[in-house]
Design an enzyme around this catalytic site. Sequence first.
Site, PDB file in Angstrom:
ATOM      1  N   ILE A 160       0.841  -1.207   0.000  1.00 34.86           N
ATOM      2  CA  ILE A 160       0.000   0.000   0.000  1.00 34.86           C
ATOM      3  C   ILE A 160       0.873   1.254   0.000  1.00 34.86           C
ATOM      4  O   ILE A 160       0.574   2.234  -0.693  1.00 34.86           O
ATOM      5  CB  ILE A 160      -0.944  -0.009   1.226  1.00 34.86           C
ATOM      6  CG1 ILE A 160      -1.953  -1.156   1.105  1.00 34.86           C
ATOM      7  CG2 ILE A 160      -1.666   1.335   1.377  1.00 34.86           C
ATOM      8  CD1 ILE A 160      -2.827  -1.362   2.337  1.00 34.86           C
ATOM      9  N   THR A 166      -1.190  -7.297  -1.522  1.00 33.86           N
ATOM     10  CA  THR A 166       0.165  -6.791  -1.240  1.00 33.86           C
ATOM     11  C   THR A 166       1.050  -7.956  -0.802  1.00 33.86           C
ATOM     12  O   THR A 166       0.550  -9.041  -0.485  1.00 33.86           O
ATOM     13  CB  THR A 166       0.126  -5.773  -0.081  1.00 33.86           C
ATOM     14  OG1 THR A 166      -0.247  -6.477   1.123  1.00 33.86           O
ATOM     15  CG2 THR A 166      -0.834  -4.634  -0.344  1.00 33.86           C
ATOM     16  N   TYR A 191      -3.444  -7.445  16.615  1.00 29.99           N
ATOM     17  CA  TYR A 191      -3.427  -6.647  15.381  1.00 29.99           C
ATOM     18  C   TYR A 191      -4.627  -5.697  15.339  1.00 29.99           C
ATOM     19  O   TYR A 191      -4.477  -4.492  15.109  1.00 29.99           O
ATOM     20  CB  TYR A 191      -3.436  -7.569  14.157  1.00 29.99           C
ATOM     21  CG  TYR A 191      -3.497  -6.828  12.841  1.00 29.99           C
ATOM     22  CD1 TYR A 191      -2.355  -6.240  12.307  1.00 29.99           C
ATOM     23  CD2 TYR A 191      -4.699  -6.692  12.141  1.00 29.99           C
ATOM     24  CE1 TYR A 191      -2.407  -5.546  11.098  1.00 29.99           C
ATOM     25  CE2 TYR A 191      -4.758  -6.000  10.934  1.00 29.99           C
ATOM     26  CZ  TYR A 191      -3.603  -5.429  10.419  1.00 29.99           C
ATOM     27  OH  TYR A 191      -3.654  -4.737   9.237  1.00 29.99           O
ATOM     28  N   ASN A 223       1.898   4.455   7.263  1.00 30.71           N
ATOM     29  CA  ASN A 223       1.444   3.213   6.633  1.00 30.71           C
ATOM     30  C   ASN A 223       2.170   1.968   7.138  1.00 30.71           C
ATOM     31  O   ASN A 223       1.577   0.895   7.186  1.00 30.71           O
ATOM     32  CB  ASN A 223       1.635   3.357   5.113  1.00 30.71           C
ATOM     33  CG  ASN A 223       1.642   2.017   4.410  1.00 30.71           C
ATOM     34  OD1 ASN A 223       0.595   1.399   4.211  1.00 30.71           O
ATOM     35  ND2 ASN A 223       2.831   1.525   4.051  1.00 30.71           N
ATOM     36  N   VAL A 249      10.391   1.557  12.004  1.00 29.82           N
ATOM     37  CA  VAL A 249       9.493   2.469  12.737  1.00 29.82           C
ATOM     38  C   VAL A 249       9.181   1.973  14.151  1.00 29.82           C
ATOM     39  O   VAL A 249       8.706   2.731  14.991  1.00 29.82           O
ATOM     40  CB  VAL A 249       8.172   2.754  11.974  1.00 29.82           C
ATOM     41  CG1 VAL A 249       8.439   3.355  10.606  1.00 29.82           C
ATOM     42  CG2 VAL A 249       7.300   1.511  11.871  1.00 29.82           C
ATOM     43  N   LYS A 302      -4.818  -1.437  15.317  1.00 25.77           N
ATOM     44  CA  LYS A 302      -5.473  -0.675  14.252  1.00 25.77           C
ATOM     45  C   LYS A 302      -6.592   0.207  14.832  1.00 25.77           C
ATOM     46  O   LYS A 302      -6.865   1.295  14.341  1.00 25.77           O
ATOM     47  CB  LYS A 302      -6.009  -1.647  13.192  1.00 25.77           C
ATOM     48  CG  LYS A 302      -4.901  -2.358  12.439  1.00 25.77           C
ATOM     49  CD  LYS A 302      -4.194  -1.391  11.519  1.00 25.77           C
ATOM     50  CE  LYS A 302      -2.771  -1.718  11.234  1.00 25.77           C
ATOM     51  NZ  LYS A 302      -2.110  -0.709  10.384  1.00 25.77           N
TER      52      LYS A 302
END
Length: 255
Positions: free
Chosen positions: A17, A190, A155, A90, A64, A159
């Site tokens: 993405i 992806t 996860y 992202n 990151v 988010k």
Amino acid sequence: MRFENKVVIVTGGAKGIGLGCVEVFHDEGAKVIILDRDHRSAEEVAGGLNHKRRNSAAAYACDVGDLTQLSNTMALAINHFDRVDCLINNAGVHPPDTPIEKTNADEVVDLLKINFVSTYVASMAVIDSIKRTQGTIVNISSMTAVLGQKNSCAYAATKGAQLSFTKALALELAPFGVRVNAVLPSNVDTPLMRAWASSLADPQSALQRIAELQPLGRMASPREMGSICLFLATTDSSFITGQGIIADGGASLDY
Ligand SMILES: NC(=O)c1ccc[n+]([C@@H]2O[C@H](COP(=O)([O-])OP(=O)(O)OC[C@H]3O[C@@H](n4cnc5c(N)ncnc54)[C@H](O)[C@@H]3O)[C@@H](O)[C@H]2O)c1
């Protein structure tokens, strides 16, 4: 050329993405800065863009999830073209399906750092610059933020944190003309998606099943996500802030 003479920073911009965002913004005249832990791929992407248009892209090696490294690299990235008009948070990972009793707290903390705290820290770093340009921040969250996902508690929670942060930061920055939004994709084709499918028993039928989750009958392409980010970064969306844009090919309909 909707982003001519403007600068976008994309974390995780070497693939998936993030790469879709990089390509769409660059096509619209943007100068692009990629932060990615896969420095080789990031350099290759930036090299290709510089070949198309001189001095239009740069790549920085950065994990990151290492928050000190992220702060330091963001400072370099902001100085690189001496302005920032959009930050796209992202970079993120999706661990293999794991029931909650098989996870451990250290893994949850590590995932939270990569998927959410990085969003917080990178946003902190751009506040002054983005106020000057009255720019935008776009966070790549996920439909799992609002729908949940089986065997992916950690996860989904990271988010969800990104989405709540989007709303709170939008309130804080609105008086300065800075807008903050999130994109909530369902399934995008992806490398991350393919790696996740390959962790399952039958990857090919898993990918087919995932495509069919969308009434549109397919996954999204990374560039389609890039186009939504471009919309959120331009005056085309000038009255939209604090929103989680559901980009799911209809997956959440017809429950
Ligand atoms: N693919 C999907 O279906 C989907 C759906 C919803 C949300 N998302 C979210 O979109 C984002 C991108 O996902 P994708 O599918 O493009 O992933 P991807 O793995 O295909 O690409 C991610 C890119 O980010 C980089 N990256 C990963 N971890 C990093 C780190 N710690 N530091 C720096 N760079 C890092 C990778 O090197 C890679 O270039 C993630 O936040 C993911 O949670 C993806």
